[in-house]
Enzyme design. Structure first.
Site, PDB file in Angstrom:
ATOM      1  N   HIS A 264       0.852  -1.229   0.034  1.00  0.00           N
ATOM      2  CA  HIS A 264      -0.096   0.026  -0.024  1.00  0.00           C
ATOM      3  C   HIS A 264       1.072   1.376   0.163  1.00  0.00           C
ATOM      4  CE1 HIS A 264      -3.593   2.153   1.275  1.00  0.00           C
ATOM      5  NE2 HIS A 264      -2.763   3.047   1.725  1.00  0.00           N
ATOM      6  N   GLU A 265       1.909   1.343   0.985  1.00  0.00           N
ATOM      7  CA  GLU A 265       2.676   2.448   0.970  1.00  0.00           C
ATOM      8  C   GLU A 265       3.512   2.614  -0.254  1.00  0.00           C
ATOM      9  OE1 GLU A 265       2.039   4.802   2.965  1.00  0.00           O
ATOM     10  OE2 GLU A 265       0.659   3.437   4.336  1.00  0.00           O
ATOM     11  N   HIS A 268       1.785   4.327  -2.657  1.00  0.00           N
ATOM     12  CA  HIS A 268       1.819   5.991  -2.552  1.00  0.00           C
ATOM     13  C   HIS A 268       2.973   6.413  -3.108  1.00  0.00           C
ATOM     14  CE1 HIS A 268      -1.801   6.842  -0.404  1.00  0.00           C
ATOM     15  NE2 HIS A 268      -1.721   5.892   0.327  1.00  0.00           N
ATOM     16  N   GLU A 294      -4.953   7.445  -3.084  1.00  0.00           N
ATOM     17  CA  GLU A 294      -5.424   6.016  -2.636  1.00  0.00           C
ATOM     18  C   GLU A 294      -5.693   5.243  -3.571  1.00  0.00           C
ATOM     19  OE1 GLU A 294      -4.856   6.271   0.422  1.00  0.00           O
ATOM     20  OE2 GLU A 294      -5.956   4.354   1.373  1.00  0.00           O
TER      21      GLU A 294
HETATM   22 ZN    ZN Z   1      -2.991   5.305   1.899  1.00  0.00          ZN
END
Ligand code: ZN
Length: 500
Positions: A264-265, A268, A294
């Site tokens: 997830h990170e 980003h 997101e």
């Molecule tokens: Zn996030």
């Protein structure tokens, strides 16, 4: 373009002060010894004060007006015109709210954090209610100061999702609710079909670290311009396009936490790393909104990271690292376990299917509270009624209900919907990528993520903040933000997993 250049030079100081604060903030959450807390708070306060004063100064206003005159005739796609547009948006947000109100919000929310944390610990909503009442009143004042055409919430939402309208979000959620609530109920009737107990065994942390790093590097997170460290709350931060850092946290008794958190990170971070190099050191570098950000973290985490193809490639390695835990678990059982749906009351623990129902509930309540349609004292009952309506469960206490999230105590209203907008957009972008590069799913199954990354890079990352979220969605996918594709994706994936 002398005026634009003057504006850039002036704003670079504010930007570098922000980056310097970010370095100190990163250090605070990763390596700083506990004794450094008080001094660090002073350092951060000084730097953010300097950055803010510089940004909201009359000098910025004057340079901005001059730059606006200079770019007046330029095309919408020009970087200079886009920079001026973005700075105007940020400048208005930062200067429309009177300093006294900014200070009042800061004071109230810094006290509110402890009041909320204690109330949550004791599951005592009444102890938090007067503070929440005050914060809602301050949010109304802030919205009035910022200005809006239609709804109070528009002004607050704009800070996180520029130019997005409350009515548009509402429309998306109504469509989501109609289809998703019965679908979730159908899955809840079949929860036994998936067993995820293998996720809760003991997983050595060194192996988790090595495997996680191997995954994110292979996805395309550039470790020569990034790094991963441990933190209590995972986050991504950056001090340049060329220094974008992520953090993760490990749980020995629950392997998905660190792995999917890292993916997830990294999602980003790849977005931040991907801005066009010419945007470095300007306000155009980085992601265009929380929602679009997101969409990237979720695309990599869920659509890619929780797919069968992804694990066709990575599962043999994971099995080798954990022979006792996974040696006898076949790929299909593992795939189902990492996609297990549960009746969780807690948003941060929610799965892909139920997550947006948690967000919808908060969005609806924030609007009702702001517009005075719901009294603060009635809010816990309203929360519980919605949980019952959407998920068929009632929180046994306010700790597991209305008191669970930190956002309201921090004055973050208008923020929640960006999580769902990100989920909806992630599928729109993914579908478009597949339409243009049909080999992507096959490439992923072979461990080749470059074609997907290149597509995202060329179509989304490179633009930085140049286009507003809705413009970017239109530009990339040829249609507005919509929820249809996301619903289709969920239904296809989970009808299969739960054999509905
Ligand atoms: Zn996030």
């Amino acid at each position: 373009m002398q005026n634009v250049q003057n504006l850039k030079t002036h704003l670079a100081d504010a930007l570098y002060l922000q980056y310097a604060s970010a370095v100190l903030g990163w250090d605070q959450q990763t390596y700083m010894p506990p004794g450094g807390v008080a001094a660090r708070a002073e350092q951060l306060a000084t730097l953010s004060k300097l950055a803010h004063e510089l940004f909201v100064s009359d000098e910025t206003g004057r340079l901005l007006e001059e730059a606006e005159a200079e770019v007046a005739g330029m095309g919408y796609d020009s970087n200079d015109a886009a920079l001026v547009r973005v700075v105007r948006h940020d400048y208005d947000l930062a200067t429309r709210v009177p300093t006294s109100l900014v200070a009042e919000i800061a004071r109230t929310t810094s006290q509110a954090h402890e009041i909320w944390a204690n109330a949550r610990e004791d599951s005592d909503f009444a102890a938090f209610a007067p503070t929440l009442e005050k914060i809602i009143d301050l949010m109304r004042q802030k919205a009035e100061a910022l200005g809006y055409e239609d709804r109070l919430y528009d002004a607050l939402l704009d800070e996180y999702e520029p130019h997005m309208k409350t009515a548009d979000v509402e429309r998306l959620f109504i469509e989501l609710r109609e289809e998703l609530v019965p679908f979730v109920a159908a899955i809840f009737d079949r929860l036994d079909a998936v067993d995820d107990t293998i996720m809760h065994m003991n997983y050595d942390i060194d192996q988790q670290t090595e495997f996680g790093l191997r995954v994110i590097e292979q996805l395309g997170y550039d470790m020569t311009r990034g790094r991963q460290d441990r933190a209590v709350h995972p986050f991504t931060t950056n001090f340049s396009i060329n220094d974008v850092r992520i953090t993760t946290r490990y749980r020995e008794d629950y392997m998905p936490s660190a792995l999917f958190g890292s993916i997830h990170e990294a999602g980003h971070a790849m977005y931040e790393q991907g801005s066009d190099p010419s945007l470095e050191g300007t306000f155009l570098a980085g992601g265009t909104s929380l929602g679009v950000h997101e969409s990237q973290s979720r695309l990599w985490e869920n659509i890619v990271g929780r797919s069968r193809g992804f694990w066709q490639h990575f599962y043999p390695d994971l099995q080798r690292r954990y022979p006792d835990q996974l040696g006898l678990v076949n790929l299909d059982a593992f795939y189902k376990a990492i996609n297990a749906v549960s009746r969780s009351l807690i948003r941060v623990e929610a799965d892909e299917v139920t997550y947006n129902l948690h967000i919808m509930l908060r969005f609806e309540m924030e609007n009702d509270l702001l517009e005075g349609k719901l009294a603060v004292n009635d809010a816990p009952d309203a929360w519980n009624a919605k949980m019952e309506q959407y998920m068929g469960i009632t929180p046994p206490s306010d700790k597991d209900g209305i008191l669970q999230d930190v956002h309201w105590s921090s004055g973050l209203m208008g923020y929640f919907p960006t999580y769902s907008l990100g989920n909806f957009l992630s599928v729109q972008f993914w579908n478009k990528a597949l339409e243009e590069v049909p080999s992507i799913p096959g490439d992923i199954a072979q461990g080749n993520f470059a074609p997907l990354l290149e597509w995202l890079q060329t179509n989304i990352y490179v633009h930085g903040r140049k286009y507003w979220p809705a413009e970017l969605a239109e530009r990339v996918t040829g249609e507005p933000m919509q929820v249809r594709s996301f619903l289709r994706y969920l239904k296809d994936k989970f009808t299969d997993i739960y054999d509905l």
